[in-house]
Design a protein around this motif. Structure first.
Motif: not given
Ligand SMILES: Cc1cc2nc3c(=O)[nH]c(=O)nc-3n(C[C@H](O)[C@H](O)[C@H](O)COP(=O)(O)OP(=O)(O)OC[C@H]3O[C@@H](n4cnc5c(N)ncnc54)[C@H](O)[C@@H]3O)c2cc1C
Length: 305
Positions: A65-93
Motif C-alpha cells: 500500500y502507499s499513502v499520498a495526498d490524503g489518500r491510501v492506495r491499498l493493492g488488491a492483495n492487501v489482506a484483512y489481517q494487515q488492518f489489525l497488525t500494520d500500525e500505519t494502516l491502523r492510523r490512516h484507516l
C-alpha cells in the motif's frame, strides 16, 4: 471439490491480464480463495471443474500500500489481517481494525483480501461499508492491445447489486483507494446468526473527527451494510451531526433516521430494530476512539481492538 485444467501463477500485472484475456470461458481469478473454495464445496457450487484459474497472489503490482495526498492506495492483495497488525494502516484507516477484528478468524484474515470481498459483492460483505465511508474507489486494469489501461470508479458505482459489479471482461481490480482519516476515531458494529465466524446480518461503520477539545463534530462518516442489495452511506445523518456540539441528544436524533433505510427482502423488522442502536453505538465508539469525553448513555461492550 474444486479442480481445474490449468492453474496459473503470474508474477506481473501484464502477465495476469494477458492470461485473463486469453482464458477460456468459465475460468476464474483467485486471490485468497476464501470465497471460491467454500463456493466449490458440495452443497454450494457443488463439485466445480474450471478450465483455468489465475492466482493473483504473487502479482507484485497488486501487493502493498502507499499513502499520498490524503489518500491510501491499498493493492488488491492487501489482506484483512494487515488492518489489525500494520500500525500505519491502523492510523490512516481507523475503522478498518474494528471491521477486521469481527471478520472471520486469524486464519481466514491472513488470506482474505479486501478487493476479493468487494468483487464478491455480497450485500453482507463486511468490507464494503467501511470503504464507502472512506470515499473508496476501485481501481481496475485491462489490456488495450498490449498496453495496460486503468480506470477507477467510486465503490457505490462499482457495486451494482448482489454478486454484480462494473468489472468488464478481461479486467482485474488492482487497488482500493480510500481517504486517509488520520486523527479520526473509528468503529464497526456487526451482528449475525452467532457470535463469531459469521456473515453479518447488519453492520454499521462510523468515522468521527472532533475539534481538539472533543466537543464538536467536525466530520462524521456513516455507512450501513446488510440492509439491502448494496451498502448505503448515511449522508443526511452525517449532515445532522457535522458542525454541531456533541451531545447524547443529537446522537439519538441522528440515530432515529436510519431504520427507514432497511430495504432487505428478509427480516426487515429485526434489521430496523438493530440499525438504530448500531448507528448510535458506532458514533459513541468512534467518539471514544477519537478521545472525546462523551459519557455513553449505557455501558457499551468493550472493544477488542
Ligand atoms: C470461514 C470464513 C469466514 C468468513 N467470514 C467473513 C466475514 O466475517 N465477513 C465477510 O465479509 N466475509 C467473510 N468471509 C468471506 C471471504 O473471506 C471474503 O469475501 C474475502 O474477503 C474474499 O477475498 P479473497 O481474496 O479470499 O477472494 P477469492 O475467494 O480469491 O475471490 C473472490 C472473488 O473475487 C474475485 N477476485 C479476487 N481478487 C480479484 C481481483 N484482484 N480482481 C478481480 N476479481 C478478483 C474472484 O475471481 C472471485 O470471484 C468468510 C469466509 C470464510 C471461508
Amino acid at each position: 471439490m474444486l479442480t481445474c485444467d490449468q492453474y496459473h501463477m503470474p508474477a506481473t500485472l501484464h502477465e495476469a491480464l494477458a492470461l485473463w484475456r486469453a482464458a477460456p470461458e468459465g475460468s476464474r481469478l483467485v486471490a485468497g480463495a476464501t470465497d471460491i473454495l467454500p463456493w466449490a464445496r458440495e452443497g454450494r457450487g457443488g463439485n466445480v471443474h474450471l478450465p483455468a484459474m489465475i492466482d493473483l497472489s504473487r502479482v507484485a503490482d497488486l501487493s502493498g500500500y502507499s499513502v499520498a495526498d490524503g489518500r491510501v492506495r491499498l493493492g488488491a492483495n492487501v489482506a484483512y489481517q494487515q488492518f489489525l497488525t500494520d500500525e500505519t494502516l491502523r492510523r490512516h484507516l481507523p475503522c478498518m481494525p474494528y471491521c477486521a477484528i469481527w471478520f472471520a478468524d486469524d486464519q481466514i484474515r491472513e488470506q482474505a483480501t479486501l478487493a476479493g470481498n468487494i468483487v464478491n459483492a455480497s450485500p453482507a460483505a463486511d468490507g464494503t461499508p467501511p470503504v464507502l465511508a472512506l470515499n473508496g474507489e476501485i481501481e481496475m486494469a485491462g489490456l488495450d492491445g498490449d498496453a495496460v489501461v486503468r480506470r477507477s470508479l467510486p465503490v457505490d458505482d462499482f457495486l451494482q447489486g448482489p454478486g454484480k459489479t462494473a468489472l468488464q471482461p478481461g479486467e482485474i481490480v488492482t487497488a482500493v483507494t480510500c481517504d486517509s482519516l488520520q486523527g479520526y476515531g473509528g468503529s464497526f458494529q456487526k451482528v449475525g446468526q452467532r457470535r463469531s465466524l459469521v456473515i453479518s446480518s447488519v453492520c454499521a461503520v462510523a468515522c468521527v473527527k472532533t475539534d481538539p477539545g472533543g466537543t464538536v463534530f467536525e466530520d462524521v462518516r456513516l455507512a450501513l451494510g446488510g440492509i439491502g442489495p448494496v451498502p448505503v452511506r448515511l449522508g443526511d445523518v452525517e449532515a445532522i451531526l457535522n458542525g454541531k456540539p456533541i451531545s447524547q441528544d443529537i446522537i439519538a436524533e441522528a440515530s432515529a433516521i436510519p431504520p427507514s433505510r432497511v430495504a432487505s427482502r428478509t427480516r426487515q423488522d429485526y434489521r430496523r430494530a438493530v440499525v438504530r442502536g448500531f448507528v448510535e453505538a458506532a458514533i459513541e465508539e468512534a467518539l471514544a476512539d477519537a478521545g472525546a469525553p462523551l459519557q455513553a448513555a449505557r455501558e457499551r461492550e468493550k472493544s477488542h481492538v
